[in-house]
Design a protein around this motif. Structure first.
Motif, PDB file in Angstrom:
ATOM      1  N   SER A   4       0.838  -1.193   0.000  1.00 28.29           N
ATOM      2  CA  SER A   4       0.000   0.000   0.000  1.00 28.29           C
ATOM      3  C   SER A   4       0.880   1.252   0.000  1.00 28.29           C
ATOM      4  O   SER A   4       1.795   1.387   0.820  1.00 28.29           O
ATOM      5  CB  SER A   4      -0.900  -0.008   1.237  1.00 28.29           C
ATOM      6  OG  SER A   4      -1.348   1.286   1.558  1.00 28.29           O
ATOM      7  N   LEU A   5       0.590   2.175  -0.913  1.00 34.26           N
ATOM      8  CA  LEU A   5       1.371   3.410  -0.983  1.00 34.26           C
ATOM      9  C   LEU A   5       1.156   4.281   0.247  1.00 34.26           C
ATOM     10  O   LEU A   5       2.115   4.849   0.787  1.00 34.26           O
ATOM     11  CB  LEU A   5       0.996   4.175  -2.258  1.00 34.26           C
ATOM     12  CG  LEU A   5       1.707   5.520  -2.465  1.00 34.26           C
ATOM     13  CD1 LEU A   5       3.216   5.332  -2.471  1.00 34.26           C
ATOM     14  CD2 LEU A   5       1.234   6.182  -3.761  1.00 34.26           C
ATOM     15  N   ASN A   9       4.090   5.435   3.053  1.00 31.66           N
ATOM     16  CA  ASN A   9       4.382   6.815   3.439  1.00 31.66           C
ATOM     17  C   ASN A   9       4.632   6.979   4.931  1.00 31.66           C
ATOM     18  O   ASN A   9       5.151   7.997   5.361  1.00 31.66           O
ATOM     19  CB  ASN A   9       3.250   7.739   2.981  1.00 31.66           C
ATOM     20  CG  ASN A   9       3.448   8.226   1.559  1.00 31.66           C
ATOM     21  OD1 ASN A   9       4.419   8.901   1.243  1.00 31.66           O
ATOM     22  ND2 ASN A   9       2.533   7.854   0.685  1.00 31.66           N
ATOM     23  N   THR A  19       2.952   7.968  -9.315  1.00 35.50           N
ATOM     24  CA  THR A  19       2.834   6.512  -9.176  1.00 35.50           C
ATOM     25  C   THR A  19       3.717   5.783 -10.177  1.00 35.50           C
ATOM     26  O   THR A  19       4.372   4.790  -9.842  1.00 35.50           O
ATOM     27  CB  THR A  19       1.365   6.098  -9.367  1.00 35.50           C
ATOM     28  OG1 THR A  19       0.552   6.753  -8.390  1.00 35.50           O
ATOM     29  CG2 THR A  19       1.210   4.595  -9.213  1.00 35.50           C
ATOM     30  N   ILE A  22       7.288   5.692  -9.001  1.00 32.81           N
ATOM     31  CA  ILE A  22       7.512   4.718  -7.920  1.00 32.81           C
ATOM     32  C   ILE A  22       7.542   3.309  -8.493  1.00 32.81           C
ATOM     33  O   ILE A  22       8.402   2.488  -8.121  1.00 32.81           O
ATOM     34  CB  ILE A  22       6.406   4.853  -6.847  1.00 32.81           C
ATOM     35  CG1 ILE A  22       6.462   6.233  -6.195  1.00 32.81           C
ATOM     36  CG2 ILE A  22       6.553   3.754  -5.793  1.00 32.81           C
ATOM     37  CD1 ILE A  22       5.320   6.513  -5.249  1.00 32.81           C
ATOM     38  N   SER A  23       6.623   3.014  -9.400  1.00 30.63           N
ATOM     39  CA  SER A  23       6.595   1.692 -10.034  1.00 30.63           C
ATOM     40  C   SER A  23       7.897   1.440 -10.794  1.00 30.63           C
ATOM     41  O   SER A  23       8.468   0.341 -10.738  1.00 30.63           O
ATOM     42  CB  SER A  23       5.403   1.594 -10.980  1.00 30.63           C
ATOM     43  OG  SER A  23       5.369   0.340 -11.625  1.00 30.63           O
ATOM     44  N   ASP A 164      -6.548   4.269  -2.283  1.00 31.28           N
ATOM     45  CA  ASP A 164      -5.136   3.968  -2.083  1.00 31.28           C
ATOM     46  C   ASP A 164      -4.564   3.429  -3.390  1.00 31.28           C
ATOM     47  O   ASP A 164      -5.294   2.918  -4.237  1.00 31.28           O
ATOM     48  CB  ASP A 164      -4.969   2.935  -0.956  1.00 31.28           C
ATOM     49  CG  ASP A 164      -3.549   2.876  -0.403  1.00 31.28           C
ATOM     50  OD1 ASP A 164      -2.665   3.582  -0.933  1.00 31.28           O
ATOM     51  OD2 ASP A 164      -3.324   2.113   0.549  1.00 31.28           O
ATOM     52  N   HIS A 181       6.327  -4.180   4.216  1.00 28.20           N
ATOM     53  CA  HIS A 181       6.294  -2.774   3.837  1.00 28.20           C
ATOM     54  C   HIS A 181       7.584  -2.068   4.224  1.00 28.20           C
ATOM     55  O   HIS A 181       8.061  -1.196   3.489  1.00 28.20           O
ATOM     56  CB  HIS A 181       5.082  -2.089   4.490  1.00 28.20           C
ATOM     57  CG  HIS A 181       3.794  -2.334   3.765  1.00 28.20           C
ATOM     58  ND1 HIS A 181       3.136  -3.541   3.792  1.00 28.20           N
ATOM     59  CD2 HIS A 181       3.047  -1.521   2.957  1.00 28.20           C
ATOM     60  CE1 HIS A 181       2.036  -3.462   3.058  1.00 28.20           C
ATOM     61  NE2 HIS A 181       1.958  -2.264   2.536  1.00 28.20           N
TER      62      HIS A 181
END
Length: 831
Positions: A4-5, A9, A19, A22-23, A164, A181
């Motif tokens: 989960s982004l 955080n 996004t 980040i990917s 999310d 995470h």
């Protein structure tokens, strides 16, 4: 693994980063993003908050209700027919008005249902494509008891929880630290050069301030723990927490669990799952009052012992599996799944929180054997860092005390201990640049290592090609143990996209292929030419096969330390086992393939020593499935002998002059009296040939006789003697034949006599014609011959490439041969 982004955080600030970026970072760091999921609700038009004013029974349908619903000043009061069981007066629910389009392109229209007008539809979570909630009834936004309900007529998107971004990541087996995470955040922290924040852990055993203090021990709930198999469970901890209140977990935690693909259950269970997804360390909670004898025993299961797991299925256990048990019964299949008889329920007030370290191979085998996989077993199979166990446990305790109330009763029970972790790897900046093939600045190299928490403990700035660093490897990076591993990490963080473009230079040396490659190529070509089909089988076999077909010693010596599956636990000692398996499959499918071969590596045990060999093997089966009117002549011992001799000759080995032994010892699977062993691997090579044991072949379900042969050669002894084949024109002129019978010692091998005869025959010839062959066609021993002697008859084939030979010139050469034999050997020529 779903990440989960919004959860990420908490540990690294990724706000403001797209996004896609980040990917891309996750991909360039060596992981694979399979999918990016947006969990937010779609944008709805004409879906608003409404309050149910009345609920009456539908006059024409028993399972429907006729409701009046206030949808705010703009819409007024609507009449809506509803089939949900919870459409009670006073509840606030989502209302889709005419004109709204719901997921699935479902348009809401004013309609009549069983004769009653319906001006819209009240919605469930499922109908709004929202995860979580009760999909069997309406989505309840507020009840009459809610203090601050949303205003009627508010668009539903304004009150739904924020969405999310979820990254579905495929984690490679060597990176179990990324199954959490925090692990992913650590990687992204290094990539984006942002600080990493670890979770706040409020519980500390040394803390004396409530509510995060430890109170008096409760031996009436847990008296002791014991580990009976420390090699399977090197560390186990159990903490008693009393006075908790079971209920739903907070909404923020439920949202995060749902985003990660887990269904919220209750606060205790959710906290356990939350910490596992956060740290990668599984934990498990028992209802303390269900523990018989107030003891936890970590022991191997009894053979056939049964347990009903949390999925409500009864499992029969093996003695190779590990269980967490009380004094009376098993409670948990260690590392895989908990039992139904000790789980948390609504009446639970006291729990025992366990955390443990288990052997990876044990959990992998147990999970495969039971056909049972869980999020815990997935992590244990790949490796859980035991040095994070204490931190993860304290994090779970902190959340339990904060969200469920209660207090810790006494010190944590502990069995086993942390194995001290200290690993250092030395690397130089020049070594990194040499391996990556371009210049990475020294400062960038150091920054990349430190960003991944690879701490530099010593630095020699004056080292040749320096600086030279001694890097302390953290316990969660068990995959780092060589300098080249650090090179990979430096390049990952520095960025593989920064590798400068350059022409590909591939200097090569023109030469022959390696002897092993040539050998495999030559024997494959020969056997294909003899009508064989090539097979490629798995290189690992089962323990039962190795011990049954080879020996108990081979079963002990060739076992893998960490096998993936039970039927692939040993290095293969022979290629014959795979060929028999292929033959069985062909017969079961009605395929008439009867001649099979394979080349590859095998491992032969001899007197406690293992030899890695290059090997070729073949089998020939009786082919009753072939319905051709003219069948191939059936194979026998001599068929296999001829084939093995040819294969050995390709490898530069002369088998003809080697002694033959009866089978036994290193391979049980040959039929006594109809098979042989030639050579010894301790001397460089060995061969086995003949009829494969009939009883053992039948035990596999194979029909008929199976002949076979196998040749194994030490790698350094492999050579090929065959030259490149060149075209030789076929002569049109006839050959001249002469027969000769020789009386020789009965112990002299016929092959030796043949070679000697051919050598002397060629020595007598002029350069105008040649001896084409010396073929043996008869062996006689008995009446008319001296004792200890035998007669070998040979046919000599003379031929000239350009003419027909005359009797005179052939007779002259033949006479000279007889004179040389009489002079150079003790043989007699039979008249």
């Amino acid at each position: 693994m779903k990440i989960s982004l919004s959860w990420l955080n908490d540990y690294v600030d990724l706000s403001g980063i797209a996004t896609d970026e980040i990917s891309r970072a996750i991909t360039f760091l060596g992981l694979e993003v399979e999918e990016v999921i947006n969990t937010g609700a779609p944008q709805f038009n004409n879906v608003v908050v409404g309050r149910i004013l009345t609920r009456d029974k539908h006059p024409n349908a028993d399972k429907l209700s006729l409701c009046t619903v206030d949808v705010g000043p703009a819409g007024g009061v609507k009449t809506i027919v509803c089939g949900a069981p919870n459409c009670d007066a006073g509840n606030l629910v989502p209302v889709a008005l005419p004109g709204a389009i719901l997921p699935g392109n479902f348009e809401i229209k004013q309609s009549k249902i069983r004769g009653q007008s319906s001006d819209g539809m009240m919605c469930s979570s499922k109908e709004l494509a929202l995860e979580g909630g009760d999909h069997a009834g309406l989505m309840i936004l507020a009840t009459p008891a809610t203090e601050t309900p949303p205003a009627l007529g508010t668009p539903i998107n304004d009150i739904l929880p924020p969405g999310d971004i979820v990254f579905d990541i495929e984690v490679t087996p060597n990176r179990p630290d990324c199954l959490s995470h925090i692990g992913i955040a650590r990687e992204l922290s290094a990539w984006f050069k942002k600080p990493l924040r670890y979770p706040e852990i409020k519980y500390d055993p040394r803390n004396t301030r409530a509510p995060f203090a430890a109170f008096a021990a409760r031996p009436d709930l847990l008296e002791s723990i014991r580990v009976d198999a420390p090699e399977m469970c090197p560390l186990y901890t159990a903490t008693v927490i009393t006075g908790i209140k079971i209920g739903p977990s907070p909404e923020w935690m439920q949202r995060r669990l749902l985003a990660a693909g887990m269904r919220p259950i209750s606060n205790i269970v959710d906290i356990s799952n939350y910490v596992m997804l956060e740290y990668g360390q599984p934990t498990h909670a028992f209802d303390a009052k269900k523990i018989g004898g107030h003891k936890l025993i970590i022991r191997p299961a009894n053979e056939g012992e049964k347990i009903i797991t949390l999925d409500e299925k009864e499992r029969a256990l093996s003695s190779r599996m590990l269980v967490i048990a009380d004094a009376e019964k098993p409670l948990v299949i260690a590392g895989v799944m908990g039992g139904e008889n000790s789980g948390i329920d609504d009446t639970t007030t006291d729990i025992i929180l366990e955390a443990a370290s288990f052997a990876r191979s044990l959990i992998r085998w147990t999970s495969r054997r039971l056909g049972l996989s869980s999020d815990s077993s997935y992590r244990y199979e790949r490796g859980v860092d035991p040095h994070m166990l204490d931190e993860a446990t304290r994090r779970a305790i902190s959340l339990i005390l904060e969200l469920c109330g209660g207090q810790v009763a006494g010190a944590t029970h502990k069995a086993g201990g942390d194995v001290p972790w200290q690993r250092e790897v030395q690397v130089t900046a020049s070594f990194v640049n040499e391996r990556v093939g371009f210049e990475i600045p020294v400062a960038e190299q150091r920054a990349a290592l430190e960003a991944l928490e690879l701490r530099i403990t010593r630095e020699d700035k004056n080292a040749p090609g320096g600086p030279a660093w001694t890097v302390a490897i953290p316990s969660w990076r068990n995959d780092l143990d060589r300098p080249i591993d650090l090179v990979e990490d430096v390049l990952r963080v520095y960025g593989t996209e920064k590798i400068p473009p350059a022409p590909v230079l591939a200097p090569t040396i023109i030469g022959n292929d390696a002897p092993i490659v040539l050998f495999n190529r030559e024997v494959s070509a020969y056997l294909v030419g003899q009508g064989f089909n090539e097979c490629v089988n798995y290189t690992l076999r089962s323990k039962r096969e190795v011990e049954t077909w080879v020996s108990q010693a081979a079963g002990a010596e060739l076992a893998l330390l960490n096998p993936f599956t039970e039927d692939q636990s040993h290095l293969r000692p022979t290629l014959v086992l795979g060929l028999l398996e292929t033959l069985k499959l062909n017969q079961s499918r009605g395929v008439p393939t009867a001649r099979l071969f394979e080349t590859g590596r095998v491992f032969i045990e001899r007197d406690g020593q293992n030899f890695e060999c290059v090997s070729v093997a073949f089998i020939i089966a009786e082919n009753d499935l072939d319905r051709a009117w003219l069948k191939r002549e059936p194979a026998d011992f001599y068929t296999t002998k001829r084939l093995v001799e040819t294969l050995a000759g390709i490898g530069g080995i002369d088998i003809a002059r080697q002694p033959v032994k009866a089978p036994g010892g290193s391979f049980f699977g040959w039929q006594e009296g109809q098979s042989a062993i030639i050579g010894d691997i301790a001397h460089g090579w060995t061969a086995r040939l003949g009829l494969i044991n009939l009883a053992m072949v039948r035990s596999l379900g194979i029909e008929g006789k199976v002949y076979g042969g196998t040749l194994s050669i030490l790698s350094e002894r492999v050579k090929t003697v065959s030259d490149r084949r060149r075209y030789q024109p076929i002569t049109m002129h006839p050959a001249a034949l002469r027969d000769i019978a020789l009386v020789v010692d009965e112990k002299l091998p016929a092959g030796d006599a043949q070679k000697t005869l051919a050598k002397h025959a060629r020595a007598t010839l002029p350069k105008t014609f040649a001896l084409e062959a010396a073929n043996i066609f008869d062996v006689y021993q008995g009446k008319g011959l001296p004792e200890g002697k035998k007669s070998l008859a040979f046919s000599l084939v003379y031929r000239a490439p350009d003419r027909t030979l005359t009797d005179d010139e052939v007779n002259t050469a033949f006479a000279k041969l007889q004179e040389i034999l009489a002079k150079e050997t003790d043989w007699q020529i039979r008249k």
